[in-house]
Design an enzyme around this catalytic site. Structure first.
Site, mmCIF file in Angstrom:
data_model
loop_
_atom_site.group_PDB
_atom_site.id
_atom_site.type_symbol
_atom_site.label_atom_id
_atom_site.label_comp_id
_atom_site.label_asym_id
_atom_site.label_seq_id
_atom_site.Cartn_x
_atom_site.Cartn_y
_atom_site.Cartn_z
ATOM 1 N N GLY A 1 -1.955 44.007 59.935
ATOM 2 C CA GLY A 1 -2.069 45.346 60.482
ATOM 3 C C GLY A 1 -1.852 45.265 61.979
ATOM 4 O O GLY A 1 -0.724 45.321 62.470
ATOM 5 N N GLU B 1 -0.819 53.661 64.845
ATOM 6 C CA GLU B 1 0.009 53.481 66.050
ATOM 7 C C GLU B 1 -0.662 52.501 67.027
ATOM 8 O O GLU B 1 -0.445 52.568 68.238
ATOM 9 C CB GLU B 1 0.278 54.819 66.750
ATOM 10 C CG GLU B 1 1.071 55.806 65.936
ATOM 11 C CD GLU B 1 2.574 55.567 65.968
ATOM 12 O OE1 GLU B 1 3.018 54.693 66.732
ATOM 13 O OE2 GLU B 1 3.289 56.249 65.229
#
Length: 386
Positions: A130, A364
């Site tokens: 991630g 983001e």
């Protein structure tokens, strides 16, 4: 400015009216059904919202960064699910293609993305990759004149209805035993590509995410973004500045919606014989929220203008993302407090927004990743000055 002032002002006022009259009244429906209604999708396509940041030569509006964030402020004033549907076409789902794609790839895909005919999806995240994007394990092995993809991507926004995936996989590299990361353009329906069940999330119902699974999925060499292997990580990082500014602007819009709703409630709700807006401690929460939202708006606009001047804004974009996403969380918390017990009830939009905005601190790039980006760039710059 990409558009003349009169044209942009007309576009902005049209979007404001669309948000106020068409999107806000449908928020509860979207939350209950976990779906963006087809008539709303059609109106988004008619307004050109899927191609805001795609160059005009490919059918988009070609907005510059300042124009884009000004529209994102408006989109933030309603359920994030609406913005999410068109966000990937304007952001991470198209920007890699715009920056690094071949002319043939741009000509083939960008007009479809700009019109909304095709939804783009950015398939980077994995169960073990991630924040640490370099650790991804999806593989792409050469097979004749193509590649065979294997692996699973997780929490991929718009995957259930995407037509095009920008997929990041590890390819062989003679100079690197671990291999290099390469970006591939893979269309939905390609044999070996499947979509998992729609994720059940805390918030942002209507913004669909799911796993994307590759099992011996064969793609041609022409699917390599830019036709260069080993450039994928660089491509992924290049799209982040624009994406982080866009999300920051959405956070500002959401905060301003929360503040407006809280002010209206505080002026109507009476306790001890007067509106609670007259109480100084309620005023303090309103004032703190207004000041923080204003600060975030200024940060985003200034950084967007710098980006339009072709300045390097990586550090400032990270500052915007960190501050704006944390800010809207604080504003949402105060909004619930101002509403009291009513703020905990699902009949008020405050309860839904409180859950929805929590995600902004994660995608983001998490707040913690932004902190690392900011601090490391500060250290790097200082060393260069010594």
């Amino acid at each position: 400015m990409a558009l003349d002032t009169e044209t942009f002002d007309l576009l902005k006022s049209t979007l404001q009216r669309f948000v106020r009259e068409r999107l806000v009244p449908r928020e509860d429906e979207v939350a209950e059904t976990n779906t963006i209604p087809e008539d709303i999708r059609a109106e988004m396509r008619e307004l050109g919202l899927f191609g805001l940041s795609i160059p005009e030569e490919f059918g988009g509006l070609g907005l510059d960064m300042e124009e884009e964030v000004n529209l994102a402020f408006e989109l933030g004033r309603t359920s994030p699910a609406f913005r999410s549907l068109l966000g990937t076409n304007n952001g991470i789902g198209s920007q890699g293609l715009i920056m690094d794609g071949t002319e043939a790839q741009k000509q083939h895909y960008l007009p479809k993305l700009a019109s909304g005919e095709m939804i783009a999806s950015f398939a980077l995240t994995e169960a073990e990759a991630g924040s640490d994007a370099r650790s991804l394990r999806t593989s792409a092995k050469r097979d004749g004149d193509g590649f065979i993809l294997n692996g699973t991507k997780r929490y991929i926004t718009n995957a259930p209805h995407a037509g095009l995936f920008t997929v990041f996989a590890r390819t062989e590299d003679p100079d690197n035993p671990e291999g290099s990361i390469t970006a591939f353009l893979v269309e939905a329906g390609t044999p070996g590509l499947s979509i998992g069940s729609v994720d059940k999330k805390m918030g942002q119902q209507g913004s669909l995410t799911s796993d994307v699974v590759f099992e011996d999925c064969r793609v041609p060499a022409s699917a390599v973004l830019g036709e260069k292997t080993g450039q994928g990580f660089r491509t992924a990082m290049k799209v982040l500045d624009r994406g982080r500014l866009h999300i920051s602007a959405v956070c500002v819009g959401a905060a301003e919606r929360l503040i407006a709703d809280s002010l209206d409630y505080a002026m109507e709700r009476k306790q001890f014989g007067q509106p609670i807006a007259e109480f100084q401690l309620v005023q303090a929460m309103l004032a703190d929220s207004r000041a923080e939202a204003f600060a975030a708006r200024c940060m985003v606009l200034e950084t967007a203008r710098a980006k339009d001047r072709a300045e390097v804004v990586t550090t400032d974009a990270a500052c915007c993302k960190m501050y704006a996403s944390e800010m809207v969380g604080r504003v949402a918390d105060r909004a619930v407090q101002i509403h009291g017990g009513a703020g905990y009830m699902s009949e008020y939009a405050i309860e839904r927004f409180y859950r929805d905005v929590r995600l902004f601190r994660i995608y983001e790039g998490t707040t913690q990743i932004q902190q690392l980006v900011i601090a490391r760039n500060m250290i790097k710059q200082r060393k260069s000055e010594l």
